[in-house]
Write a protein that holds these residues in place. Sequence first.
Motif, PDB file in Angstrom:
ATOM      1  N   GLN A 101      66.784  58.119  33.818  1.00 60.32           N
ATOM      2  CA  GLN A 101      66.394  58.951  34.992  1.00 60.32           C
ATOM      3  C   GLN A 101      66.953  60.351  35.216  1.00 60.32           C
ATOM      4  O   GLN A 101      66.466  61.004  36.331  1.00 60.32           O
ATOM      5  N   MET A 164      63.535  61.923  40.147  1.00 62.21           N
ATOM      6  CA  MET A 164      64.546  61.260  40.784  1.00 62.21           C
ATOM      7  C   MET A 164      65.227  62.360  41.559  1.00 62.21           C
ATOM      8  O   MET A 164      65.445  63.595  41.152  1.00 62.21           O
ATOM      9  N   SER A 200      61.999  58.002  42.310  1.00 65.51           N
ATOM     10  CA  SER A 200      63.457  57.362  42.758  1.00 65.51           C
ATOM     11  C   SER A 200      64.465  58.042  43.441  1.00 65.51           C
ATOM     12  O   SER A 200      65.075  58.971  43.283  1.00 65.51           O
TER      13      SER A 200
END
Length: 231
Positions: A101, A164, A200
């Motif tokens: 991520q 993210m 995210s």
Amino acid sequence: METDFSYIDENYSRILFEVQNAAAKYRNSEDHIDIMAVTKTVDPEAVNHAVRLGIGLLGENRVQEYLAKKDFYSKNADVHFIGHLQSNKVKYIIDSVSLIQSVDSIKLAYEIDKHAKRIGKIQNVLIEVNIGNEESKGGIGKPFLRDLLYEAAEMKNIQVQGLMTIPPSENSEKFLYDMQQLYIDISAENIDNISMDILSMGMSNDYIKAIEYGSNLIRIGRGLFGPRNYR
Ligand SMILES: *Cc1c(COP(=O)(O)O)cnc(C)c1O
């Protein structure tokens, strides 16, 4: 003696309840929100308890800690790497994480692509955005995001699946909003080989707000496992 993990049961029930409420209030009924258990400093036994409750995603921050713990983890959860990743450490984690991520530079993307190719894998990644431009935080600055996306789109063994962020703790709502707009704008640009499926954002202190602003993957550490115990 069996360790008592009932606090994890209680925390998870509360989080599920709040996620469902926030989703009902702010989101379409077809939106799915994944709950990740962030495992830094947490014993594998407690992590596996969370997996037994139905959490299918684990978030790892530190390469050393992850390597020491990974063999003890239940195989019923996918592992994402979510911490700052040095290029020279990619080779240690590439074979066991389903998603990285925290890609925040062309150099790191290139290194992941290289090792993924070596082991015959397409590595799913998110691009981490430093939405508040904080020096103390990882992530790429917004002005450089497109360059990174277009470079990563050319790399055959990387698949970018979304964005993210860790927003600043002050004024976090404004930054959650900015991140949602960025995610929507980039989705609309339809860049070849780049998909925007995952946003995210949201941790123990802001996950309800993050759901309001479009997150579909929240990352919970302390809210699930309690205060961190650094040893
Ligand atoms: C530690 C961490 C989390 C979880 O933070 P909590 O406040 O414990 O929920 C989420 N994301 C990242 C990248 C982290 O490092």
